[in-house]
Write a protein that holds these residues in place. Structure first.
Motif, mmCIF file in Angstrom:
data_model
loop_
_atom_site.group_PDB
_atom_site.id
_atom_site.type_symbol
_atom_site.label_atom_id
_atom_site.label_comp_id
_atom_site.label_asym_id
_atom_site.label_seq_id
_atom_site.Cartn_x
_atom_site.Cartn_y
_atom_site.Cartn_z
ATOM 1 N N ALA A 53 -9.733 13.919 11.097
ATOM 2 C CA ALA A 53 -10.828 13.573 10.130
ATOM 3 C C ALA A 53 -10.644 13.897 9.088
ATOM 4 O O ALA A 53 -11.674 14.117 7.716
ATOM 5 N N GLN A 54 -10.114 15.032 9.099
ATOM 6 C CA GLN A 54 -9.559 15.963 7.430
ATOM 7 C C GLN A 54 -8.873 15.521 6.817
ATOM 8 O O GLN A 54 -8.411 15.822 5.750
ATOM 9 N N GLN A 55 -8.217 14.577 7.633
ATOM 10 C CA GLN A 55 -6.294 13.311 7.428
ATOM 11 C C GLN A 55 -7.208 12.060 5.760
ATOM 12 O O GLN A 55 -7.240 11.340 7.213
ATOM 13 N N THR A 56 -6.879 11.765 4.893
ATOM 14 C CA THR A 56 -7.553 10.385 4.551
ATOM 15 C C THR A 56 -6.015 9.909 4.101
ATOM 16 O O THR A 56 -4.709 10.690 4.113
ATOM 17 N N ALA A 57 -6.286 8.604 3.831
ATOM 18 C CA ALA A 57 -4.740 7.452 3.194
ATOM 19 C C ALA A 57 -4.674 8.342 2.070
ATOM 20 O O ALA A 57 -5.227 8.798 1.191
ATOM 21 N N ASN A 58 -3.714 8.412 1.755
ATOM 22 C CA ASN A 58 -2.897 8.609 0.179
ATOM 23 C C ASN A 58 -1.691 7.231 0.115
ATOM 24 O O ASN A 58 -0.960 7.019 0.429
ATOM 25 N N LYS A 59 -1.513 7.376 -0.881
ATOM 26 C CA LYS A 59 -0.083 6.829 -1.549
ATOM 27 C C LYS A 59 1.561 6.417 -0.296
ATOM 28 O O LYS A 59 1.512 6.201 -0.360
ATOM 29 N N ALA A 60 1.424 7.854 -0.096
ATOM 30 C CA ALA A 60 2.270 8.217 1.033
ATOM 31 C C ALA A 60 2.339 7.462 2.460
ATOM 32 O O ALA A 60 3.062 6.219 2.962
ATOM 33 N N ALA A 61 1.255 7.149 2.259
ATOM 34 C CA ALA A 61 0.606 5.920 4.054
ATOM 35 C C ALA A 61 0.184 4.696 4.016
ATOM 36 O O ALA A 61 1.392 3.940 4.338
ATOM 37 N N GLU A 62 -0.030 4.465 2.296
ATOM 38 C CA GLU A 62 -0.188 2.902 2.149
ATOM 39 C C GLU A 62 1.514 3.088 2.046
ATOM 40 O O GLU A 62 1.372 1.451 2.398
ATOM 41 N N HIS A 63 2.422 3.632 1.122
ATOM 42 C CA HIS A 63 3.804 3.256 1.302
ATOM 43 C C HIS A 63 4.375 2.533 2.862
ATOM 44 O O HIS A 63 5.065 1.735 2.942
ATOM 45 N N ARG A 64 3.926 3.953 3.753
ATOM 46 C CA ARG A 64 4.600 3.200 5.069
ATOM 47 C C ARG A 64 3.818 2.195 5.525
ATOM 48 O O ARG A 64 4.391 1.792 6.552
ATOM 49 N N LEU A 65 3.067 1.848 5.261
ATOM 50 C CA LEU A 65 2.491 0.109 6.049
ATOM 51 C C LEU A 65 2.157 -0.705 5.066
ATOM 52 O O LEU A 65 2.040 -1.646 5.753
ATOM 53 N N ALA A 66 3.087 -0.665 3.932
ATOM 54 C CA ALA A 66 3.270 -1.934 2.916
ATOM 55 C C ALA A 66 5.075 -2.923 3.706
ATOM 56 O O ALA A 66 5.129 -3.371 3.300
ATOM 57 N N VAL A 67 5.194 -2.550 4.997
ATOM 58 C CA VAL A 67 6.503 -2.849 5.727
ATOM 59 C C VAL A 67 5.384 -3.840 6.427
ATOM 60 O O VAL A 67 6.321 -4.432 6.914
ATOM 61 N N LEU A 68 4.657 -3.579 6.605
ATOM 62 C CA LEU A 68 3.613 -4.597 7.855
ATOM 63 C C LEU A 68 2.863 -5.499 7.050
ATOM 64 O O LEU A 68 2.622 -5.834 6.059
#
Length: 230
Positions: free
Chosen positions: A153-168
């Motif tokens: 609940a306390q972990q929100t999406a950030n640039k690092a997360a978005e970068h990780r999903l960029a491969v999809l």
């Protein structure tokens, strides 16, 4: 929930390693499991360190892993087994009690394929072992999704997360979102107007691209990257 084909010989019994610090629990589980024609107990462990050692020596299909054990807890043992070369096919099913639910999310991150509460009935336990051995994750119970939501609940999406999903691809991202919501391949196919086989393929591609061990870790990723909200 769909059941994927096991990587092992389907005619061979499922090899189970029981890891629990209580002798009575280990004995009871062994008696229960050995009655089944398609399941055999290949070993026992009373500590996390023993569980790792036995997993390396016996190469079980499934480890029933208690969390609270001496010398090395079940979370640490799960992490070691999941990251050991040659043990990629070993699936870990965590057994926990209500007062240790806080460790479940950490266990999934460590590489567990799911969990069951210790008060589960025999039929539920046997079903869980077969599901995990077949390559699926035990994520059907609603309590699993509640726990994951609670501890992310306390972990929100950030640039690092978005970068990780960029491969999809866009489709793989859609599929990952639905996996995070606890949907099976059949349900994903129906939602996106795909065949279950095509849905399964997208799930497999997402697992490879994200370095996920199984569907359980895909659920964790879906929450941690903000694709699914608590």
């Amino acid at each position: 929930m769909n059941t994927m084909t096991s990587a092992s010989n389907s005619d061979a019994p499922i090899k189970v390693l029981v890891a629990d610090d209580e002798h009575l629990v280990r004995s009871g589980l062994q008696v229960l499991l050995e009655i089944e024609d398609d399941i055999t107990v290949v070993g026992e462990a009373a500590t996390g360190a023993e569980a790792v050692e036995q997993a390396r020596a016996l190469r079980p299909d499934v480890v029933l892993m208690d969390i609270r054990m001496p010398k090395m807890d079940g979370i640490q043992a799960t992490r070691q087994i999941a990251t050991t070369n040659g043990l990629q096919q070993v699936r870990i099913l965590i057994l926990t009690t209500y007062d240790t639910d806080a460790y479940v999310f950490e266990g999934l991150q460590a590489g567990a394929s799911g969990f069951l509460l210790k008060d589960a009935g025999p039929a539920e336990l046997l079903h869980g072992i077969r599901v995990v051995a077949a390559g699926e994750s035990l994520l059907a119970p609603r309590i699993t999704r509640r726990l994951i939501a609670q501890f992310t609940a306390q972990q929100t999406a950030n640039k690092a997360a978005e970068h990780r999903l960029a491969v999809l691809t866009d489709r793989e991202r859609e599929v990952l979102t639905l996996v995070g919501q606890g949907m099976s391949n059949d349900e994903i196919g129906a939602e996106l107007f795909l065949s279950p086989a095509t849905a399964r393929t997208h799930v497999s591609h997402a697992m490879v691209k994200l370095g996920a061990r199984d569907r359980a870790q895909l659920v964790v990723i879906a929450y941690r990257t903000g694709l699914v909200s608590p």
